[in-house]
Design a protein around this motif. Structure first.
Motif, PDB file in Angstrom:
ATOM      1  N   GLU A  87       0.836  -1.200   0.000  1.00  0.00           N
ATOM      2  CA  GLU A  87       0.000   0.000   0.000  1.00  0.00           C
ATOM      3  C   GLU A  87       0.871   1.251   0.000  1.00  0.00           C
ATOM      4  OE1 GLU A  87      -3.337   0.451  -0.106  1.00  0.00           O
ATOM      5  OE2 GLU A  87      -3.357  -1.691  -0.600  1.00  0.00           O
ATOM      6  N   GLY A  88       2.095   1.102   0.505  1.00  0.00           N
ATOM      7  CA  GLY A  88       2.959   2.257   0.719  1.00  0.00           C
ATOM      8  C   GLY A  88       3.766   2.643  -0.514  1.00  0.00           C
ATOM      9  N   ASP A  89       4.653   3.606  -0.330  1.00  0.00           N
ATOM     10  CA  ASP A  89       5.429   4.133  -1.438  1.00  0.00           C
ATOM     11  C   ASP A  89       6.696   3.303  -1.689  1.00  0.00           C
ATOM     12  OD1 ASP A  89       7.070   4.822   0.645  1.00  0.00           O
ATOM     13  OD2 ASP A  89       6.990   6.980   0.308  1.00  0.00           O
ATOM     14  N   TYR A  90       7.494   3.810  -2.604  1.00  0.00           N
ATOM     15  CA  TYR A  90       8.733   3.156  -3.016  1.00  0.00           C
ATOM     16  C   TYR A  90       9.651   2.857  -1.834  1.00  0.00           C
ATOM     17  CZ  TYR A  90      13.590   3.430  -4.513  1.00  0.00           C
ATOM     18  OH  TYR A  90      14.924   3.233  -4.650  1.00  0.00           O
ATOM     19  N   GLU A  91       9.767   3.831  -0.917  1.00  0.00           N
ATOM     20  CA  GLU A  91      10.665   3.655   0.225  1.00  0.00           C
ATOM     21  C   GLU A  91      10.263   2.425   1.050  1.00  0.00           C
ATOM     22  OE1 GLU A  91      10.966   7.594   2.078  1.00  0.00           O
ATOM     23  OE2 GLU A  91      12.145   6.638   3.660  1.00  0.00           O
ATOM     24  N   GLU A  92       8.954   2.257   1.210  1.00  0.00           N
ATOM     25  CA  GLU A  92       8.469   1.110   1.977  1.00  0.00           C
ATOM     26  C   GLU A  92       8.746  -0.201   1.230  1.00  0.00           C
ATOM     27  OE1 GLU A  92       4.266   0.999   2.902  1.00  0.00           O
ATOM     28  OE2 GLU A  92       4.478  -1.058   3.633  1.00  0.00           O
ATOM     29  N   ALA A  93       8.518  -0.184  -0.084  1.00  0.00           N
ATOM     30  CA  ALA A  93       8.752  -1.405  -0.876  1.00  0.00           C
ATOM     31  C   ALA A  93      10.213  -1.832  -0.767  1.00  0.00           C
ATOM     32  CB  ALA A  93       8.363  -1.163  -2.338  1.00  0.00           C
ATOM     33  N   VAL A  94      11.109  -0.853  -0.794  1.00  0.00           N
ATOM     34  CA  VAL A  94      12.538  -1.163  -0.688  1.00  0.00           C
ATOM     35  C   VAL A  94      12.851  -1.724   0.702  1.00  0.00           C
ATOM     36  CG1 VAL A  94      14.868  -0.183  -0.664  1.00  0.00           C
ATOM     37  CG2 VAL A  94      13.249   0.530  -2.432  1.00  0.00           C
ATOM     38  N   LYS A  95      12.290  -1.073   1.708  1.00  0.00           N
ATOM     39  CA  LYS A  95      12.562  -1.494   3.091  1.00  0.00           C
ATOM     40  C   LYS A  95      12.079  -2.922   3.339  1.00  0.00           C
ATOM     41  CE  LYS A  95      12.164   1.998   5.942  1.00  0.00           C
ATOM     42  NZ  LYS A  95      11.329   2.995   6.638  1.00  0.00           N
ATOM     43  N   LYS A  96      10.859  -3.219   2.880  1.00  0.00           N
ATOM     44  CA  LYS A  96      10.288  -4.562   3.071  1.00  0.00           C
ATOM     45  C   LYS A  96      11.085  -5.602   2.296  1.00  0.00           C
ATOM     46  CE  LYS A  96       6.627  -3.642   5.663  1.00  0.00           C
ATOM     47  NZ  LYS A  96       5.464  -2.916   5.127  1.00  0.00           N
ATOM     48  N   GLY A  97      11.459  -5.245   1.083  1.00  0.00           N
ATOM     49  CA  GLY A  97      12.237  -6.169   0.263  1.00  0.00           C
ATOM     50  C   GLY A  97      13.583  -6.463   0.893  1.00  0.00           C
ATOM     51  N   ARG A  98      14.216  -5.405   1.388  1.00  0.00           N
ATOM     52  CA  ARG A  98      15.536  -5.548   1.986  1.00  0.00           C
ATOM     53  C   ARG A  98      15.470  -6.471   3.198  1.00  0.00           C
ATOM     54  NH1 ARG A  98      16.744  -0.259   3.333  1.00  0.00           N
ATOM     55  NH2 ARG A  98      17.671   0.299   1.348  1.00  0.00           N
ATOM     56  N   SER A  99      14.461  -6.285   4.061  1.00  0.00           N
ATOM     57  CA  SER A  99      14.433  -7.115   5.262  1.00  0.00           C
ATOM     58  C   SER A  99      14.036  -8.552   4.947  1.00  0.00           C
ATOM     59  CB  SER A  99      13.581  -6.488   6.376  1.00  0.00           C
ATOM     60  OG  SER A  99      12.276  -6.326   5.926  1.00  0.00           O
ATOM     61  N   ALA A 100      13.161  -8.745   3.953  1.00  0.00           N
ATOM     62  CA  ALA A 100      12.813 -10.120   3.543  1.00  0.00           C
ATOM     63  C   ALA A 100      14.062 -10.838   3.034  1.00  0.00           C
ATOM     64  CB  ALA A 100      11.743 -10.099   2.449  1.00  0.00           C
TER      65      ALA A 100
END
Ligand SMILES: *Cc1c(COP(=O)(O)O)cnc(C)c1O
Length: 434
Positions: free
Chosen positions: A207-220
């Motif tokens: 639901e969030g922006d690019y920054e969130e997608a990067v953050k979630k991807g990085r931690s996964a």
């Protein structure tokens, strides 16, 4: 001075279009301009892309004609230039070209440079580590064998993206046999997600922006030893892959007998999101042309993250939301709230300036380019027309040309709009606007 700064910030906050000159720009790159990248690194990246050419032709036969090298045409757009001048009631001196990264093979955007390069670098590292390749001189077609695919299938490649980086990483990773997982921000277009799934990549939507997608991807990815994360905000590999564009463009200009020197300035306009693509390209261009190339970025008025990052000197520590801006824009590839600190600090002395553009202008640029040249480029790419207009129609622009001492030779200038994406946009979506 302080007055100017305040009025610039006010105008940015109000979402107005601005044309900004970079006070840190150091044309001759003398005294104190140090970057964390070297000529050798870019040479190395360029050679790596050549080593992988047989792999690229194997999976993407459309690259056979170019020998497995993914490169885009440089096309003069004289009719579009005439249209721009007519509509804006101004002169654009010299010749105008379109660098059609919109039509790069494999993924149809500038991300086919950095994104694919990083996947190949990782693949080479894995292959050497596991004995699939014995050296850089080995036959790289071994990377397309069943043995190789079996090895790669144990590994994941993940990335957070507004769309195009996901497309390039996803398509290339899936082709090589990896499990590709693409973390997409809310701005990402539906067709990009559909296309990725069709090519065998997994798409996770946020639901969030690019920054969130990067953050979630990085931690996964960090939680998984078999996973590699392409970190758009911090990647040196992406930067090097993009920077190879500099020498490729030089070869194209040479081929077309277009000189770049003190008498023949080169003026390049590139759309900027997090900064990796335009930053790497700028770095590569500066290596080839030095003070004779003048690079300006373009960003949406609601997401000028590189502009505020450089202007305040806070790089990725400041977000467009701190300026009361939404970060939302039709230019989906540029919908980024915070620039890459790595990129900002490495281009701070290399970038001439930047122009911001309101969303309403993107469609008319797109339609004009289609009508005059029969070339389609996506909204993000169209942003690059704005700084070109601003350079020649604003006092700030004229001040730049005067300060650089190039006013008298502009008739011999070459200007390039870096068209960063578009050829993979489905026909139905194109028809809505053209
Ligand atoms: C990604 C992208 C950009 C900007 O690249 P960044 O590396 O994010 O700065 C520009 N245009 C298009 C079409 C893109 O996909």
């Amino acid at each position: 001075m302080i007055l100017n700064e305040h009025s610039l910030h006010d105008r940015i906050r109000r979402g107005e279009e601005v044309f900004w000159l970079n006070e840190q720009y150091n044309a001759r790159q003398e005294s104190g301009v140090r970057t964390e990248f070297s000529l050798e690194q870019i040479d190395d990246a360029s050679r790596r892309l050549e080593r992988f050419a047989p792999v690229i032709t194997h999976y993407f036969p459309e690259t056979i004609a170019s020998g497995g090298i993914i490169e885009s045409p440089l096309t003069e757009i004289a009719a579009m230039k005439k249209k721009l001048c007519h509509d804006a009631g101004m002169e654009i001196p010299g010749r105008l070209f379109l660098k059609q990264d919109s039509h790069l093979a494999v993924s149809g955007s500038v991300k086919a440079r950095g994104g694919i390069y990083e996947v190949l670098k990782h693949t080479e590292d894995l292959a050497l580590e596991h004995g699939l390749l014995s050296s850089y001189g080995d036959d790289y077609r071994k990377l397309t064998t069943e043995d190789a695919r079996r090895l790669f299938s144990k590994y994941k490649i993940q990335v957070g993206s507004t769309g195009n980086l996901g497309l390039s990483i996803g398509i290339m990773s899936a082709a090589l046999g990896y499990e590709a997982i693409i973390h997409m921000s809310v701005d990402a277009r539906q067709w990009k997600k559909d296309l990725l799934r069709e090519r065998g990549a997994s798409v996770i939507e946020y639901e969030g922006d690019y920054e969130e997608a990067v953050k979630k991807g990085r931690s996964a990815s960090e939680a998984d030893p078999f996973s590699y994360f392409v970190d758009d905000e911090n990647s040196r590999e992406l930067f090097c892959g993009y920077a190879v564009a500099g020498r490729r463009l030089k070869a194209q200009l040479d081929d077309q007998n277009i000189p770049v020197d003190g008498e023949h300035p080169l003026i390049v306009m590139i759309p900027c999101g997090v900064g990796g693509a335009p930053g790497g390209i700028t770095y590569g261009l500066k290596q080839c042309f030095g003070e004779h190339v003048h690079v300006f970025f373009a960003e949406p008025t609601q997401a000028p993250c590189m502009l505020i990052g450089l202007e305040t000197g806070k790089y990725g520590e400041v977000a467009v939301q701190d300026f009361g801006l939404s970060g939302r824009t039709e230019a989906d590839g540029l919908a980024v709230g915070r620039c890459s600190t790595l990129v900002a600090r490495n281009i701070h002395a290399l970038l001439s300036g930047e122009g911001t553009v309101r969303d309403e202008r993107l469609e008319p640029f797109m339609r004009d380019l289609w009508q005059t040249e029969k070339i389609y480029i996506e909204p993000s790419a169209c942003a690059a027309f704005m700084p070109l207009i601003q350079l020649y129609s604003t006092d700030t622009g004229r001040q730049y040309l005067r300060n650089q001492g190039i006013e008298s030779v502009l008739g011999q200038a070459t200007s390039i709009i870096w068209a960063t994406g578009g050829s993979m946009v489905p026909e139905q979506e194109k028809l809505v606007v053209i």
